[in-house]
Design a protein around this motif. Structure first.
Motif, PDB file in Angstrom:
ATOM      1  N   ALA A 324       0.834  -1.208   0.000  1.00 59.86           N
ATOM      2  CA  ALA A 324       0.000   0.000   0.000  1.00 59.86           C
ATOM      3  C   ALA A 324       0.864   1.251   0.000  1.00 59.86           C
ATOM      4  O   ALA A 324       0.595   2.211  -0.734  1.00 59.86           O
ATOM      5  CB  ALA A 324      -0.929  -0.008   1.216  1.00 59.86           C
ATOM      6  N   ALA A 325       1.915   1.259   0.827  1.00 57.92           N
ATOM      7  CA  ALA A 325       2.795   2.425   0.885  1.00 57.92           C
ATOM      8  C   ALA A 325       3.542   2.615  -0.429  1.00 57.92           C
ATOM      9  O   ALA A 325       3.705   3.741  -0.907  1.00 57.92           O
ATOM     10  CB  ALA A 325       3.784   2.277   2.037  1.00 57.92           C
ATOM     11  N   ARG A 326       3.991   1.525  -1.042  1.00 56.81           N
ATOM     12  CA  ARG A 326       4.715   1.641  -2.303  1.00 56.81           C
ATOM     13  C   ARG A 326       3.787   2.106  -3.425  1.00 56.81           C
ATOM     14  O   ARG A 326       4.199   2.855  -4.309  1.00 56.81           O
ATOM     15  CB  ARG A 326       5.360   0.304  -2.661  1.00 56.81           C
ATOM     16  N   ARG A 327       2.545   1.652  -3.405  1.00 57.06           N
ATOM     17  CA  ARG A 327       1.582   2.105  -4.414  1.00 57.06           C
ATOM     18  C   ARG A 327       1.341   3.610  -4.281  1.00 57.06           C
ATOM     19  O   ARG A 327       1.358   4.345  -5.281  1.00 57.06           O
ATOM     20  CB  ARG A 327       0.263   1.342  -4.254  1.00 57.06           C
ATOM     21  N   LEU A 328       1.115   4.086  -3.054  1.00 55.84           N
ATOM     22  CA  LEU A 328       0.878   5.513  -2.862  1.00 55.84           C
ATOM     23  C   LEU A 328       2.116   6.333  -3.197  1.00 55.84           C
ATOM     24  O   LEU A 328       2.010   7.443  -3.733  1.00 55.84           O
ATOM     25  CB  LEU A 328       0.438   5.773  -1.427  1.00 55.84           C
TER      26      LEU A 328
END
Length: 407
Positions: A324-328
Motif C-alpha cells: 500500500a505504501a509503495r503504491r501511494l
C-alpha cells in the motif's frame, strides 16, 4: 500561471526529493516542514509551525504512519503534497490540481482501513486465462471460466483472512461476490494470509461498463497481476493504455505470461524475452538481479506449471506489508511529474514564454489597460475614418459638396 522561481524550486523539492539527503531541504517553507516531520520520532508529532493549517492535515498524518513502514518518506511527502495543493488553490486551476487531490483522498481512505491486508487485482485481456489463474491460486472454482466472452462481468474477491470488509466496500464489491479460498494448511497457504485477490473483467471487453470497472478498481488496489497470453502479450491497447502509464508502479506489478503449455520447445522463453523487451520500452523497470521492479514470469494456469512459484512470490510480497505504501509513493511520483511543468518553466528559473504572455494578459485586464486600449483603438479608427475614409466615401463627400450653394 507559473509560480515564482523560488516557489517552483521549493514545490519540486518538497514533492520529489524526500528520499534525498536533508541538506537539500533548505529552500522553502514546505520543504522545511516536511524535513522536520521526517526527523520526529514515529507516532509523535511536534508543534505545528503554522497554527492556521487545516485540521485535515493534522488528522491524516498519524493515520498514514500507522501503515507506512518506519523511516519511509511517504508520510512527509503526503504532508508536503497536501500543503502544496493548499497553497496553490488560488494560483492554479482546479483541473491541474485534480489528480493531486485524488491521490490525497485515496491515501486518507486507504490508511483508515486494514494494514494487515494487501489487495491484489488480476487483470488481463479476454481469453488470457486470468479467471483460471484466479481459481488456481484460490484452490477452488470461484470465478466462472469458459469460451463465452466476456466471462467475468463484475469484480470477484477472494480473501484469505477476515477483516477485509472495509477494503472490499471501498472497491464496491457486493457481499454476494466475496469468497474464501480453499486452505489446505500448507506453508504456501500460511504465507498468503492477508491476501485479498480480485478477479477483474476483461480490460478489452466489448462492454463499456466492464472497462470502466477495470479502470476504477485499478486506481484503488495495492498491486496488480497482469495476465497475458502468447497471442495478445504485445497488444497495443494493453501497453499504451495501462502498462506504459503505470510504468512508475513497477514495484507493485506482476506480469504473467500464461498458457505456455501451448508453446512448443523453447518458444516460451523467446516469447518471455520479447515480453521483457516490450516492458523495457514501456519504461517499466524489471525486478531482476535483486533490483526493484516488476516481477515477470511464465506459467500455465491450466496445468499448474509455474503457479507454485507465483504463489510463493505472492506470499513474500504479502508478508512484507509494504504494497500500500509503495503504491501511494508511486502515485505521488506520478503527480509530481504532472505538476512539475506548473512550477518549473522547462527546467529553467523564471517564467516561460507562454506564462509571460498569460501574465501580461491578466495584468493588463486587472489594471484596466485592455479596456483603455480598446477605447483608444475605437477613437483612432473614427478619426482615421473622418480624415481619410474609403474612395467611395470621398467621392460621396465631393458630390455632396457640389450640391451645396456657393461652392
Amino acid at each position: 500561471m507559473d509560480r515564482e522561481p523560488g516557489q517552483g524550486r521549493s514545490a519540486e523539492v518538497a514533492i520529489r526529493s524526500v528520499p534525498e539527503p536533508v541538506g537539500r531541504w533548505d529552500d522553502g517553507l514546505i520543504a522545511r516542514r516536511a524535513a522536520a516531520a521526517s526527523k520526529e520520532p514515529s507516532g509523535k508529532s511536534g508543534p505545528d509551525p503554522d497554527p492556521g493549517r487545516e485540521a485535515a492535515s493534522d488528522d491524516v498524518r498519524p493515520q498514514v504512519e500507522a501503515y507506512v513502514p518506519s523511516g519511509s518518506p511517504l508520510g512527509p511527502r503526503l504532508d508536503a503534497l497536501r500543503e502544496l495543493v493548499g497553497l496553490s488553490r488560488a494560483r492554479l486551476d482546479q483541473a491541474t490540481l485534480a489528480e493531486a487531490g485524488r491521490v490525497l483522498d485515496e491515501a486518507a481512505a486507504r490508511q483508515r482501513l486494514s494494514s494487515r491486508h494487501t489487495v491484489v487485482a488480476i487483470a488481463g485481456a479476454s481469453g488470457s486465462g486470468k479467471s483460471t489463474l484466479f481459481n488456481s491460486l484460490a484452490g477452488a472454482q470461484i470465478s466462472d471460466t469458459g469460451l463465452r466472452r466476456p466471462t467475468t462481468a463484475a469484480p470477484i474477491a477472494c480473501s484469505w483472512t477476515d477483516g477485509a470488509a472495509g477494503l472490499l466496500d471501498r472497491l464496491a464489491i457486493p457481499g454476494r461476490l466475496r469468497r474464501r479460498p480453499y486452505q489446505g494448511g500448507t506453508e504456501a497457504d500460511e504465507a498468503l494470509q492477508g491476501l485479498v485477490l480480485v478477479d477483474l473483467p476483461d480490460h478489452d471487453s466489448a462492454a463499456v461498463g466492464h472497462r470502466e470497472q477495470v479502470d476504477r478498481v485499478l486506481a484503488l488496489v495495492d498491486a496488480v497481476i497482469w495476465v497475458v497470453d502468447p497471442e495478445k502479450y504485445a497488444d497495443a491497447a494493453l501497453h499504451e493504455r495501462y502498462l506504459r502509464p503505470l510504468a512508475g508502479h513497477a514495484e507493485v506489478t506482476f506480469v504473467v505470461l500464461n498458457q505456455v503449455d501451448r508453446l512448443p520447445g523453447d518458444a516460451a522463453d523467446q516469447v518471455l524475452d520479447d515480453l521483457r523487451r516490450l516492458l523495457d520500452e514501456d519504461g517499466m523497470a524489471l525486478g531482476e538481479h535483486g533490483e526493484p521492479g516488476a516481477t515477470v514470469l511464465s506459467l500455465s494456469a491450466l496445468t499448474g506449471d509455474g503457479v507454485g512459484e507465483l504463489r510463493e512470490l505472492l506470499g513474500r510480497f504479502v508478508q512484507e506489508r509494504t504494497a500500500a505504501a509503495r503504491r501511494l509513493s508511486a502515485d505521488v511520483d506520478a503527480v509530481a511529474a504532472r505538476l512539475r511543468s506548473a512550477y518549473v518553466a522547462e527546467g529553467r528559473p523564471g517564467l516561460g514564454e507562454r506564462a509571460r504572455e498569460e501574465f501580461a494578459d491578466r495584468l493588463a485586464e486587472a489594471v484596466g489597460a485592455a479596456a483603455a486600449g480598446q477605447a483608444a483603438e475605437r477613437e483612432w479608427r473614427r478619426n482615421a475614418g473622418r480624415a481619410c475614409g474609403t474612395p467611395w466615401l470621398r467621392l460621396w463627400r465631393w458630390y455632396e459638396s457640389t450640391r451645396q450653394p456657393g461652392t
